[in-house]
Design a protein around this motif. Structure first.
Motif, short mmCIF file in Angstrom:
data_model
loop_
_atom_site.label_atom_id
_atom_site.label_comp_id
_atom_site.label_asym_id
_atom_site.label_seq_id
_atom_site.Cartn_x
_atom_site.Cartn_y
_atom_site.Cartn_z
N TRP A 289 0.78 -1.34 -0.15
CA TRP A 289 0.05 -0.02 0.10
C TRP A 289 0.76 1.31 0.14
N SER A 290 1.97 1.27 0.88
CA SER A 290 2.66 2.40 1.03
C SER A 290 3.49 2.55 -0.43
N LEU A 291 4.13 1.56 -0.92
CA LEU A 291 4.74 1.85 -2.11
C LEU A 291 3.69 2.24 -3.29
N ALA A 292 2.49 1.81 -3.31
CA ALA A 292 1.66 2.02 -4.52
C ALA A 292 1.07 3.35 -4.31
N LEU A 293 0.82 3.81 -3.07
CA LEU A 293 0.25 5.20 -3.13
C LEU A 293 1.34 6.08 -2.64
N GLU A 294 2.57 5.64 -2.66
CA GLU A 294 3.80 6.63 -2.21
C GLU A 294 3.58 7.54 -1.01
N ARG A 295 3.18 6.50 -0.06
CA ARG A 295 2.93 7.49 1.09
C ARG A 295 3.33 6.81 2.49
N GLU A 296 3.86 7.24 3.44
CA GLU A 296 4.04 6.53 4.61
C GLU A 296 4.11 7.48 5.96
N GLY A 297 4.44 6.98 7.05
CA GLY A 297 4.40 7.62 8.33
C GLY A 297 3.31 8.47 8.68
N LEU A 298 3.15 9.69 9.12
CA LEU A 298 2.02 10.50 9.25
C LEU A 298 0.96 10.88 7.95
N ASP A 299 1.88 10.68 6.86
CA ASP A 299 1.02 10.87 5.50
C ASP A 299 0.44 9.59 4.94
N PHE A 300 0.41 8.45 5.80
CA PHE A 300 -0.25 7.35 5.46
C PHE A 300 -1.62 7.55 5.61
N PRO A 301 -2.61 6.90 5.12
CA PRO A 301 -4.36 7.07 5.13
C PRO A 301 -4.29 6.32 6.42
N TYR A 302 -5.71 6.45 6.99
CA TYR A 302 -5.95 5.67 8.21
C TYR A 302 -6.33 4.20 7.56
#
Length: 424
Positions: free
Chosen positions: A324-337
């Motif tokens: 999910w993180s790699l696909a959406l290019e998001r991690e940490g506090l920027d990750f979705p709920y």
């Protein structure tokens, strides 16, 4: 054509709640539907807990005619008919006159294995030279499309009526298939969902694979532990979820209540290559599926604010979060709920995607993100990638804008659907 498609009806028959009100309360309050199963102990299963809907006989009588009840021995059909009929009613729709089909309403209702108890009963009768005692409904109860056939007769569908089967991906795939049919102008309304049988003959193979937890037989509600460092395997479950998808034009014309809009989705396979196998997903395929769903929905990756994952409480959970993180290019506090409902009712196999989609959509209606149970000890590989505040352990007030729901199934098959809060 590429028409807008909305959700106007929901129905559910789940281990932690039969009916939307009970199911919603269970998700909100963290009430588990996973219970000790004496029959599994009698049969010497290692895992003796499971999630099974509690359906009373007097409730079943409301959904089936006396003739249909005669010889009925297929739990998946019971669950599917309850969920499907309730969803149709929740949408404010009624079955048409018996003499005229509804040409613009169809059904895509999936399953994995259906009528296994009826099939076992039939085998014994045939082997005992009592074939004439099989009854007139043995075929209908044991064919995969029996569930869609039952529902078609109840609501009078005259459009496509079919059953899909893609292991744990089945329910989510059915919703995407229904969306495609409406968006392309081939139907106005589709009842989509999936169901799964209960019992040892369905769950036995997984117990033999030793992928079910064995140390929680005395504490059933603690057994399913998605996202947790102490996850020990998935708890088997069963049930059904159902959704009414409808063109926006049709929904508006009849003044229907709208839960959310379906923006699109993607289905693919990892081909059992590059780390993918019959039981494990190809990570590249998972990421492609998520990215393609986002692109097909016409949104940006940073617009997804809630994820309802597949997350089965196995060693694959950290890998799923990484994907999910790699696909959406998001991690940490920027990750979705993110939440995982299997902690409260187990892995309902072919019914998992549809039941979980109902739960995900209820978050729009109730303006919240349902909490995660049994993951106070987050897996370190997950907490190193996602800020723990993005994995709430209690239901929190929140107004989701876009929810991504994915399912990944045996055979290395994937599905991801994108829902958006309805905005006219």
């Amino acid at each position: 054509m590429n028409r807008r498609v909305v959700i106007t009806g929901l129905g559910v028959c789940a281990p932690n709640g039969v009916g939307l009100d009970t199911f919603t309360d269970s998700l909100r309050n963290g009430n588990s539907g996973i219970r000790f199963q004496p029959r599994l102990k009698e049969l010497n299963f290692g895992c003796q807990i499971a999630g099974e809907p509690l359906v009373k006989d007097n409730l079943v009588d409301k959904y089936f005619t006396p003739l249909q009840l005669r010889g009925l021995n297929a739990s998946g059909i019971v669950y599917g008919v309850i969920a499907g009929t309730d969803a149709w009613k929740d949408a404010g729709l009624k079955p048409l006159d018996k003499d005229q089909p509804d040409w613009q309403s169809g059904i895509i209702f999936g399953t994995g294995i259906l009528g296994v108890d009826k099939f076992r009963e039939s085998i014994h009768l045939v082997d005992d030279n009592k074939v004439r005692r099989l009854g007139s409904t043995a075929v209908l109860q044991t064919m995969a499309s029996g569930i869609s056939a039952y529902l078609a007769g109840i609501i009078g569908s005259g459009n496509q009526v079919t059953t899909n089967s893609s292991a744990c991906t089945t329910g989510t795939e059915a919703i995407i298939m229904a969306y495609d049919r409406i968006a392309s102008g081939k139907a106005e309304r589709m009842l989509a969902g999936s169901c799964s049988d209960s019992g040892p003959y369905v769950w036995g193979g997984f117990d033999a694979m030793r992928i079910l937890p064995r140390q929680y037989n005395d504490t059933p509600s603690e057994g399913s532990r998605p996202l947790s460092a102490s996850a020990a395997g998935f708890v088997p479950g069963s049930g059904a979820g159902a959704l009414v998808l409808e063109s926006l034009e049709s929904a508006k014309a009849r003044g229907a209540r709208i839960y959310a809009e379906v923006l699109g989705g993607s289905v693919n396979s990892g081909g059992q290559r590059s780390g993918g196998s019959m039981t494990a997903p190809n990570s590249e395929a998972v990421q492609r599926c998520i990215v393609q769903a986002v692109e097909q929905a016409g949104i940006q990756k940073n617009e997804v604010d809630v994820i309802n994952g597949h997350l089965t409480a196995t060693v694959k959970d950290p890998i799923e979060i990484k994907n999910w993180s790699l696909a959406l290019e998001r991690e940490g506090l920027d990750f979705p709920y993110v939440n995982a409902f299997k902690s409260l009712f187990g892995h309902c196999l072919a019914a998992a995607g549809s039941i979980e989609c109902v739960g995900a959509l209820l978050q729009f209606h109730n303006q919240c993100v349902f909490g995660n149970s049994n993951c106070e000890d987050l897996h370190p590989e997950i907490s190193n990638r996602v800020d723990p505040t993005k994995i709430p352990v209690k239901t929190m007030a929140y107004s989701p804008k876009i929810i991504a729901k994915a399912s990944f199934g045996f055979g290395d098959v994937n599905a991801c659907v994108i829902f958006r809060a309805f905005n006219d």
